[in-house]
Structure formats: C-alpha cells, structure tokens
Design a protein around this motif. Structure first.
Motif, PDB file in Angstrom:
ATOM      1  N   HIS A  71      -1.555  11.408 -23.830  1.00 36.45           N
ATOM      2  CA  HIS A  71      -0.863  10.346 -24.568  1.00 36.45           C
ATOM      3  C   HIS A  71      -0.799   9.110 -23.692  1.00 36.45           C
ATOM      4  O   HIS A  71      -0.395   9.183 -22.534  1.00 36.45           O
ATOM      5  CB  HIS A  71       0.563  10.789 -24.951  1.00 36.45           C
ATOM      6  N   GLU A  72      -1.206   7.984 -24.241  1.00 36.18           N
ATOM      7  CA  GLU A  72      -1.160   6.712 -23.527  1.00 36.18           C
ATOM      8  C   GLU A  72      -0.146   5.795 -24.199  1.00 36.18           C
ATOM      9  O   GLU A  72       0.101   5.900 -25.403  1.00 36.18           O
ATOM     10  CB  GLU A  72      -2.536   6.039 -23.528  1.00 36.18           C
ATOM     11  N   VAL A  73       0.419   4.884 -23.422  1.00 36.08           N
ATOM     12  CA  VAL A  73       1.421   3.954 -23.925  1.00 36.08           C
ATOM     13  C   VAL A  73       0.869   3.145 -25.097  1.00 36.08           C
ATOM     14  O   VAL A  73       1.479   3.064 -26.158  1.00 36.08           O
ATOM     15  CB  VAL A  73       1.908   3.002 -22.798  1.00 36.08           C
ATOM     16  N   ASP A  74      -0.301   2.548 -24.930  1.00 38.16           N
ATOM     17  CA  ASP A  74      -0.847   1.648 -25.944  1.00 38.16           C
ATOM     18  C   ASP A  74      -1.624   2.364 -27.039  1.00 38.16           C
ATOM     19  O   ASP A  74      -1.657   1.911 -28.175  1.00 38.16           O
ATOM     20  CB  ASP A  74      -1.767   0.611 -25.292  1.00 38.16           C
ATOM     21  N   ASN A  75      -2.261   3.466 -26.707  1.00 39.19           N
ATOM     22  CA  ASN A  75      -3.184   4.101 -27.649  1.00 39.19           C
ATOM     23  C   ASN A  75      -2.656   5.366 -28.308  1.00 39.19           C
ATOM     24  O   ASN A  75      -3.356   5.959 -29.123  1.00 39.19           O
ATOM     25  CB  ASN A  75      -4.505   4.423 -26.940  1.00 39.19           C
ATOM     26  N   GLY A  76      -1.476   5.817 -27.954  1.00 39.18           N
ATOM     27  CA  GLY A  76      -0.973   7.076 -28.506  1.00 39.18           C
ATOM     28  C   GLY A  76      -1.794   8.248 -28.015  1.00 39.18           C
ATOM     29  O   GLY A  76      -2.260   8.267 -26.884  1.00 39.18           O
ATOM     30  N   GLU A  77      -2.007   9.232 -28.900  1.00 40.29           N
ATOM     31  CA  GLU A  77      -2.776  10.407 -28.505  1.00 40.29           C
ATOM     32  C   GLU A  77      -4.257  10.054 -28.375  1.00 40.29           C
ATOM     33  O   GLU A  77      -4.853   9.494 -29.291  1.00 40.29           O
ATOM     34  CB  GLU A  77      -2.601  11.525 -29.535  1.00 40.29           C
ATOM     35  N   ILE A 165       3.858  10.784 -21.525  1.00 32.93           N
ATOM     36  CA  ILE A 165       2.995   9.610 -21.672  1.00 32.93           C
ATOM     37  C   ILE A 165       2.299   9.353 -20.352  1.00 32.93           C
ATOM     38  O   ILE A 165       2.919   9.276 -19.296  1.00 32.93           O
ATOM     39  CB  ILE A 165       3.794   8.382 -22.142  1.00 32.93           C
ATOM     40  N   PHE A 166       0.984   9.234 -20.433  1.00 28.12           N
ATOM     41  CA  PHE A 166       0.149   9.051 -19.252  1.00 28.12           C
ATOM     42  C   PHE A 166       0.189   7.587 -18.857  1.00 28.12           C
ATOM     43  O   PHE A 166      -0.202   6.707 -19.619  1.00 28.12           O
ATOM     44  CB  PHE A 166      -1.291   9.482 -19.579  1.00 28.12           C
ATOM     45  N   GLY A 167       0.674   7.328 -17.629  1.00 23.76           N
ATOM     46  CA  GLY A 167       0.834   5.951 -17.170  1.00 23.76           C
ATOM     47  C   GLY A 167      -0.307   5.455 -16.320  1.00 23.76           C
ATOM     48  O   GLY A 167      -0.195   4.441 -15.674  1.00 23.76           O
ATOM     49  N   GLY A 168      -1.433   6.156 -16.268  1.00 22.97           N
ATOM     50  CA  GLY A 168      -2.582   5.689 -15.496  1.00 22.97           C
ATOM     51  C   GLY A 168      -2.710   6.431 -14.179  1.00 22.97           C
ATOM     52  O   GLY A 168      -2.093   7.465 -13.950  1.00 22.97           O
ATOM     53  N   ALA A 169      -3.514   5.879 -13.295  1.00 24.83           N
ATOM     54  CA  ALA A 169      -3.835   6.527 -12.024  1.00 24.83           C
ATOM     55  C   ALA A 169      -2.604   6.815 -11.180  1.00 24.83           C
ATOM     56  O   ALA A 169      -2.539   7.813 -10.481  1.00 24.83           O
ATOM     57  CB  ALA A 169      -4.835   5.689 -11.242  1.00 24.83           C
ATOM     58  N   SER A 170      -1.601   5.951 -11.234  1.00 25.76           N
ATOM     59  CA  SER A 170      -0.397   6.167 -10.421  1.00 25.76           C
ATOM     60  C   SER A 170       0.326   7.434 -10.840  1.00 25.76           C
ATOM     61  O   SER A 170       1.075   8.016 -10.076  1.00 25.76           O
ATOM     62  CB  SER A 170       0.540   4.964 -10.523  1.00 25.76           C
ATOM     63  N   GLU A 171       0.086   7.891 -12.056  1.00 27.49           N
ATOM     64  CA  GLU A 171       0.737   9.090 -12.568  1.00 27.49           C
ATOM     65  C   GLU A 171       0.286  10.331 -11.828  1.00 27.49           C
ATOM     66  O   GLU A 171       1.011  11.289 -11.703  1.00 27.49           O
ATOM     67  CB  GLU A 171       0.388   9.220 -14.051  1.00 27.49           C
ATOM     68  N   ILE A 172      -0.950  10.326 -11.334  1.00 24.03           N
ATOM     69  CA  ILE A 172      -1.505  11.523 -10.715  1.00 24.03           C
ATOM     70  C   ILE A 172      -1.700  11.373  -9.203  1.00 24.03           C
ATOM     71  O   ILE A 172      -2.238  12.258  -8.563  1.00 24.03           O
ATOM     72  CB  ILE A 172      -2.834  11.933 -11.381  1.00 24.03           C
ATOM     73  N   GLU A 173      -1.280  10.278  -8.633  1.00 22.62           N
ATOM     74  CA  GLU A 173      -1.426  10.110  -7.192  1.00 22.62           C
ATOM     75  C   GLU A 173      -0.218  10.631  -6.455  1.00 22.62           C
ATOM     76  O   GLU A 173       0.855  10.682  -6.952  1.00 22.62           O
ATOM     77  CB  GLU A 173      -1.634   8.628  -6.851  1.00 22.62           C
TER      78      GLU A 173
END
Length: 173
Positions: A71-77, A165-173
């Motif tokens: 899930h992304e902030v702008d794009n949903g699922e 919600i997946f916030g990008g690369a910082s989410e997994i670093e």
C-alpha cells in the motif's frame, strides 16, 4: 503345525504385505505432492522489514502468477506480478550457482529465499549491520532503481487484514 495354524500364518503374512504395500503407495503419493508443489509457494504470506512489526508486503499466488502487494500513500494498493527466476539467472557472471530455494523477480525488485545455512546470506553474518538486519532470515529483497540498489531482510509475520502504508526506501532501511 496344524492346517488352521498354517492358514492363520498365511493370512497374517498377506495382511502384512498389504499394509506394507499401502504404506509405500501412500509415501510415494505424499512425496510426489511435495515435489509438485512449486518451491516459490513458500513465499506466500505477509512480510515486515523487522521481526514483529506490521506487514509492509504480501505475496499471493493467482493461478501460476505470484503477486507482490503493498500500500502506498498516493496510489493505494499496488499489485505487481512476480516471475520465478532460475539459479542461472542469478549468476551475474559468476562461475558458481547461487544456492537458492526460490527467487521471484518484479519491476526493480528481486525476492530471494536462501537456505538457512547459506554462506552468502548477509543476515546470518556475525558482522551484520543490525539496523538493516536485526535478525537472521532466509528471505531477502533486492531493490534496484537506476544505478542505486540494496538488499534488505524480510521477516515473515502472521497474516494481517491490512498492510502498513509503504513510505518508500526509508521504510525498509
């Protein structure tokens, strides 16, 4: 030995033979089912960036296609198809094959499941960066965007109704 004792012995031997034949048949059927199950089905489930956290990613299978869901902030699922990779595709000009259980490839991402004793698994290194790899895991995700990329560990978590919600690369670093 009487005739009745001989008949009883013959019946007993036949019963044992049928039981053994049935057991062998059952073992063959069970091993065939395990062999026919795609190795990548082990990827089906929810994954977090750290043990015990909320799930960021989910892998499902629809027919013969594996699907990465986030899930992304702008794009949903967001649903992306994943293709199983062969060990040959992972060689990257190396002479020795990479020991893998299964690898899936999507747009800019590779998901690799390694054996638990793999010498190439960065999460099992005593010198690992614990902020990136807090614990050992067999599940790795390689991400590449242009010339930049990295490898992170993924940690199986119980199925969750909703993904974080997946916030990008910082989410997994």
């Amino acid at each position: 030995m009487t005739v009745n004792q001989q008949k009883t012995r013959v019946r007993f031997r036949r019963s044992v033979a049928w039981i053994l034949a049935g057991t062998v048949f059952l073992l063959i059927v069970l091993s065939y089912k395990q062999l026919s199950r795609p190795a990548c089905d082990e990827w089906i489930g929810d994954y977090a960036a750290r043990p015990g956290e909320e799930a960021l990613l989910r892998i499902e299978r629809e027919g013969d296609v594996y699907i990465l869901i986030r899930h992304e902030v702008d794009n949903g699922e967001v649903r992306e198809p994943l293709d199983p990779m062969s060990a040959d595709e992972l060689l990257d000009d190396q002479d020795n094959p990479v020991p893998i259980i299964c690898a899936l490839r999507g747009d800019g991402v590779k998901l690799i499941k390694l054996p638990s004793d793999s010498s190439i698994n960065p999460t099992e290194s005593d010198n690992r960066n614990t902020s990136i790899y807090p614990a050992a895991t067999q599940y790795l995700m390689g991400v590449s965007v242009g010339f930049a990329g990295g490898v992170v560990g993924l940690y199986p978590v119980p199925h969750q109704a909703k993904l974080k919600i997946f916030g990008g690369a910082s989410e997994i670093e």
